[in-house]
Design a protein around this motif. Sequence first.
Motif, mmCIF file in Angstrom:
data_model
loop_
_atom_site.group_PDB
_atom_site.id
_atom_site.type_symbol
_atom_site.label_atom_id
_atom_site.label_comp_id
_atom_site.label_asym_id
_atom_site.label_seq_id
_atom_site.Cartn_x
_atom_site.Cartn_y
_atom_site.Cartn_z
ATOM 1 N N SER A 178 23.365 -31.630 4.861
ATOM 2 C CA SER A 178 22.730 -31.773 3.556
ATOM 3 C C SER A 178 21.702 -30.670 3.289
ATOM 4 C CB SER A 178 22.052 -33.141 3.419
ATOM 5 O OG SER A 178 21.965 -33.484 2.072
ATOM 6 N N ALA A 184 11.889 -27.444 -6.419
ATOM 7 C CA ALA A 184 12.692 -27.927 -5.291
ATOM 8 C C ALA A 184 13.748 -28.866 -5.846
ATOM 9 C CB ALA A 184 11.819 -28.663 -4.281
ATOM 10 N N GLY A 185 14.616 -29.341 -4.965
ATOM 11 C CA GLY A 185 15.672 -30.242 -5.396
ATOM 12 C C GLY A 185 15.127 -31.508 -6.032
ATOM 13 N N SER A 186 14.187 -32.148 -5.359
ATOM 14 C CA SER A 186 13.699 -33.410 -5.925
ATOM 15 C C SER A 186 12.929 -33.170 -7.216
ATOM 16 C CB SER A 186 12.860 -34.188 -4.917
ATOM 17 O OG SER A 186 12.073 -33.346 -4.154
ATOM 18 N N GLU A 208 15.521 -33.061 -9.790
ATOM 19 C CA GLU A 208 15.971 -34.417 -10.135
ATOM 20 C C GLU A 208 15.017 -35.054 -11.142
ATOM 21 O OE1 GLU A 208 16.168 -36.738 -6.532
ATOM 22 O OE2 GLU A 208 17.247 -35.141 -5.498
ATOM 23 N N HIS A 235 20.823 -39.621 -1.290
ATOM 24 C CA HIS A 235 19.587 -39.149 -0.668
ATOM 25 C C HIS A 235 18.406 -39.944 -1.225
ATOM 26 C CE1 HIS A 235 16.520 -36.096 0.496
ATOM 27 N NE2 HIS A 235 17.374 -35.891 1.474
ATOM 28 N N THR A 262 15.597 -39.095 -2.226
ATOM 29 C CA THR A 262 14.897 -38.523 -3.377
ATOM 30 C C THR A 262 15.470 -39.047 -4.689
ATOM 31 O OG1 THR A 262 16.376 -36.619 -3.293
ATOM 32 C CG2 THR A 262 14.234 -36.385 -2.227
ATOM 33 N N ASN A 263 16.765 -39.410 -4.713
ATOM 34 C CA ASN A 263 17.368 -39.867 -5.969
ATOM 35 C C ASN A 263 16.656 -41.122 -6.499
ATOM 36 O OD1 ASN A 263 20.903 -38.851 -5.582
ATOM 37 N ND2 ASN A 263 19.020 -37.684 -5.448
ATOM 38 N N THR A 292 25.931 -37.081 -6.004
ATOM 39 C CA THR A 292 26.072 -35.812 -5.299
ATOM 40 C C THR A 292 27.571 -35.620 -5.079
ATOM 41 O OG1 THR A 292 24.072 -36.479 -4.128
ATOM 42 C CG2 THR A 292 25.177 -34.526 -3.321
ATOM 43 N N THR A 325 27.147 -37.367 0.014
ATOM 44 C CA THR A 325 26.379 -37.108 1.239
ATOM 45 C C THR A 325 27.174 -37.427 2.501
ATOM 46 O OG1 THR A 325 25.436 -39.298 1.134
ATOM 47 C CG2 THR A 325 24.178 -37.531 0.106
ATOM 48 N N ASP A 376 23.370 -34.243 -8.411
ATOM 49 C CA ASP A 376 22.493 -33.702 -7.392
ATOM 50 C C ASP A 376 23.280 -32.560 -6.741
ATOM 51 O OD1 ASP A 376 21.359 -33.092 -4.915
ATOM 52 O OD2 ASP A 376 20.663 -35.134 -4.556
ATOM 53 N N ASN A 410 19.855 -26.187 -5.405
ATOM 54 C CA ASN A 410 18.799 -25.842 -4.472
ATOM 55 C C ASN A 410 19.036 -24.391 -4.074
ATOM 56 O OD1 ASN A 410 19.470 -28.759 -4.269
ATOM 57 N ND2 ASN A 410 17.673 -28.790 -2.969
ATOM 58 N N HIS A 464 17.317 -22.776 -2.171
ATOM 59 C CA HIS A 464 17.049 -22.679 -0.725
ATOM 60 C C HIS A 464 18.180 -23.273 0.097
ATOM 61 C CE1 HIS A 464 15.323 -26.260 -2.485
ATOM 62 N NE2 HIS A 464 15.239 -26.855 -1.324
ATOM 63 N N LYS A 465 19.230 -23.725 -0.501
ATOM 64 C CA LYS A 465 20.391 -24.145 0.278
ATOM 65 C C LYS A 465 21.552 -23.218 -0.076
ATOM 66 C CE LYS A 465 18.826 -28.899 0.446
ATOM 67 N NZ LYS A 465 19.052 -30.297 0.096
ATOM 68 N N THR A 508 9.981 -33.875 -1.035
ATOM 69 C CA THR A 508 10.396 -33.655 0.348
ATOM 70 C C THR A 508 10.151 -32.181 0.681
ATOM 71 O OG1 THR A 508 12.370 -33.509 1.742
ATOM 72 C CG2 THR A 508 12.750 -34.167 -0.518
ATOM 73 N N SER A 509 11.010 -31.251 0.225
ATOM 74 C CA SER A 509 10.646 -29.847 0.436
ATOM 75 C C SER A 509 9.315 -29.589 -0.259
ATOM 76 C CB SER A 509 11.707 -28.923 -0.144
ATOM 77 O OG SER A 509 12.886 -29.003 0.613
HETATM 78 C C1 LIG Z 1 21.447 -34.628 -1.147
HETATM 79 C C2 LIG Z 1 20.048 -34.145 -1.342
HETATM 80 N N1 LIG Z 1 19.425 -34.375 -2.516
HETATM 81 C C3 LIG Z 1 18.172 -33.943 -2.740
HETATM 82 C C4 LIG Z 1 17.452 -33.256 -1.796
HETATM 83 C C5 LIG Z 1 16.056 -32.849 -2.106
HETATM 84 O O1 LIG Z 1 15.904 -31.470 -2.190
HETATM 85 P P1 LIG Z 1 14.499 -30.777 -1.917
HETATM 86 O O2 LIG Z 1 14.192 -30.983 -0.490
HETATM 87 O O3 LIG Z 1 14.702 -29.370 -2.284
HETATM 88 O O4 LIG Z 1 13.493 -31.450 -2.805
HETATM 89 C C6 LIG Z 1 18.058 -32.999 -0.550
HETATM 90 C C7 LIG Z 1 17.407 -32.231 0.531
HETATM 91 O O5 LIG Z 1 16.379 -32.441 1.027
HETATM 92 C C8 LIG Z 1 19.374 -33.453 -0.325
HETATM 93 O O6 LIG Z 1 19.975 -33.226 0.849
#
Ligand SMILES: Cc1ncc(COP(=O)(O)O)c(C=O)c1O
Lengths: 485, 443
Positions: free
Chosen positions: A75, A135-137, A140, A169, A171-172, A213, A217, A242, A266, A268-269, B328-329
């Motif tokens: 992930s 960032a990803g979250s 979102e 995840h 964060t969702n 996603t 996942t 996501d 992301n 960074h991914k 998180t990040s």
């Molecule tokens: C499936 C998924 N969604 C969301 C995130 C959140 O991304 P970020 O860490 O960039 O906020 C991650 C990673 O941490 C993730 O793996």
Amino acid sequence: MQKNIYEISKEGRRGYYFDTYDLEDYSKSFDIPDKFRREEAPRLPEVSENYVVRHFTKLSNRNYGVDTGMYPLGSCTMKYNPKINEVVAAMPNFSHTHPSWREKHVQGNMKIINELQGMLSELTGMPGISLQPAAGSHGELTGLMIMKQYLIDQGDVHKKNIIIPDSAHGTNPASVAMAGFIAKEVKSNAEGTIDMDALSQLIDENTAGLMLTNPNTLGLFEKDILEITKRIHDVGGLVYCDGANMNANMGITRPLEMGFDIVHLNLHKTLSTPHGGGGPGSGPVGVVSSLKDYLPGPIVKASDEDFYTFEMPAKSIGHVKNYFGNFGVYLRAYVYFLTMGGEGLKLASQLAVLNANYMKACLKEAYKVPYKALCKHEFVLAGLKEPGDVSTLDVAKRLIDYKVHPPTIYFPLIVEQCLMIEPTESESLETLDDYINILLKIAKEAKEQPELLHNAPTTASVRRLDEVSVARNPVLSYRFNGEEQ
Amino acid sequence: MHPYLPHTQADIDHMLQKIGVESIEDLFTDIDAKALLKSPMRLPKAESEGRVIRKLTKLGESNIDTANWLSFVGGGIYEHLIPTIVPHLISRSEFYTAYTPYQPEISQGTLQAIFEYQTMICELTGLQVANASHYDGSTALAEAAFMACGATRRDTILIPDTLSPESKNVLRTYLKYKDLNLVEVPSKDGVVDSDILKDYIHDDVAAYLVATPNYYGNLEDLTGVSEQLHANKSLLVIMSNPMSLSLFKSPGEWGADIAVGDGQVFGNPMNFGGPTLGYMACTEKLMRKMPGRIVGETLDLDGKRGYVLTLQAREQHIRREKATSNITSNEALNVLAATIYLSTMGLAGIYEVARRSHINACYLRDHLKGIKGIKIMHNQQIFNEFVIQVKDSEEVMKSLELFQIIPGIIIDHEQNLLLITTTEVHEKEDLDTLVVAMKEVLA
Ligand SMILES: Cc1ncc(COP(=O)(O)O)c(C=O)c1O
């Protein structure tokens, strides 16, 4: 044990030298009034420059990065971070620019932002892109705010429910709550994808949307994706992608074609920018044309004369971060687009999927494979076939003794003893074989010498750490001379 | 093959055989044909390093040449000197190519550095607990607002109108979608009068979020403010430019419950506004309400000291929709830069940086005061920024560009207000250059 920076500090040392100050005399006439003056001085370490270098070099030796070895953290897409990206990001004409300078002074930056918006638009199919989320979250949260504003404008204020698979995840659901929505969990079926009957039961006129996603996942492509997005649209809801797993999709399929309305990426991914030990990242958001006006801003527009301007979209949700987001990260992603090219990105996704399926095929003799179908860029294992009294945590810790980074463990929550492995396209066949052989050897050790796993790791800078007592009686900063917090 | 991709054709064939498929395309048969891309993405072709560097160098040249311009621009992002060891050390790939320290045994470097950072933030803010960072100062402020609303179970946030527009904007967006109220307290002469503030403290107020130094560079006098708020069971959140905290009263000394701010000033370049880092610290009482990652010190099986992520029961991967935040990040590498910066500078170092930044601003304000056509807007204690009024701010900006000077930020076009900032990078000569140039363009 390594001393901390305070423990190598000694009064009178210094790590930085100043030239004499021309305003020394002038400064004598200034005094800070008592009511504003700091009473108790903050304690900071006093260390000479060379010992600061040694301290942090030692710390770096107690870390593990992608450049150290394989890092198949599911992930998280721990792919190679190209060095040219770092060289460009450090160029002073970029890194020394101030966000409040006038547009005409930073046309180079703005052109890069504009072109990156276009590249990400092509990658996702989404005509509207805002780079602002960090960032990803954060992406979102931003996407959900866009959803909310759109629904408010449609007069659909009663739509409060966001459906999320139980494999999602964390964060969702957390982002759903932060955006003032309510999370509704939908079950996954035995194949690891959304249970369509369970979904039907959850969808009603209060459904604001769904977050998904894809690949999910578990590393599986949601085969019913077109039907899922259609069903949500049928009740006037929106579908959020996501994009954490875009590394399986580049040049093959896109969120737009899958029927999504909003996506975050992301950088960074998928786009090779380094993870930095936890950040900084970047989580640009893309939307279909009907949502373009809601994007957070400012975003960069190009005029005919090749002049770039910042603009707030007409019905923008507002700003979600200072200035224009993480520009230093954009530079790296932009360079990655240039060095990879469109074909290179597609190849990267293909090889990421190839690597994952290869590892899965090689590991099934010793580990439980809960989902037999083809995987995409990552896959999950439900622990050892013959675990005895050995847990997935033990397996992960034993991997450390073999000098490789363990995969993601115990996520997704719906897979017992889960190991989630994402090799990425960066790893060679030999590296994969080494990692596979280590995992097979560990499976054997689990049967024959389980204490090796229970005691692992024994070769890292520390052994297993007591996480329970620290959560109960937290020590969260240095105790000077043993004082209490 | 591409230089980042180690696969040979023989490797690929071998792997396909092991999987039991004929071609790479066969790995994608699970995707509905209707969802597949019909034509290649319209993206450029791959280019060599040489070409890419040339292209980016050129793009950099479309910005002003930062080495040859004199800038007095701040307002949230500041240019300070960065010791050479900072970029050097954060470029160690064991740091920057790692991710979140999920496996503590092989992440002690990152974890210990964060622990040292948390200690330094506690010391600077005068509070007991610090987390591992937010995206920037404004998102840290917005999260502090959520935290205060959660802790007090109230739904109104008070801010002074002296908060920076960037922070106000972010806060407004976050609060709006969570159905929380934002009320602005008016200022007088560039600061908020605590007598006026008093009238805004009602029983729905979760917290007062105040920046000091504020957007105009002025220090807010917060004498008695925490008492007023606490008597009403509301919280005090103080946002600061942390470089000012070696000179001026700390959030803890003002009685704050939560302190936030942007740590860019500690060893991070301006980067066109990002990435930076948002710091957050709070009282021990609020510790379990705090968002974000936190590192704690513990022992390993042999009794050796080590570090782990802790208090994770607050976080999204465990609590999901009940988590204190979705973060998180975060901005870990910027945190590392800040930690190395503070280790290198020490208290004497940041005190000197803060002192010179402050004295430079005082000197400049003093010398601009006498110039015809310039009005110093506020009569307040400043740190390193202040506001002037001119007749035509656009005109002043344009004229000074001819000298390759950017004198500040126009913060109000109607009133022609200019926010001017100095740091220790400005030498006396630079300050005098601005004064002379101002005289010339206003004459
Ligand atoms: C499936 C998924 N969604 C969301 C995130 C959140 O991304 P970020 O860490 O960039 O906020 C991650 C990673 O941490 C993730 O793996």
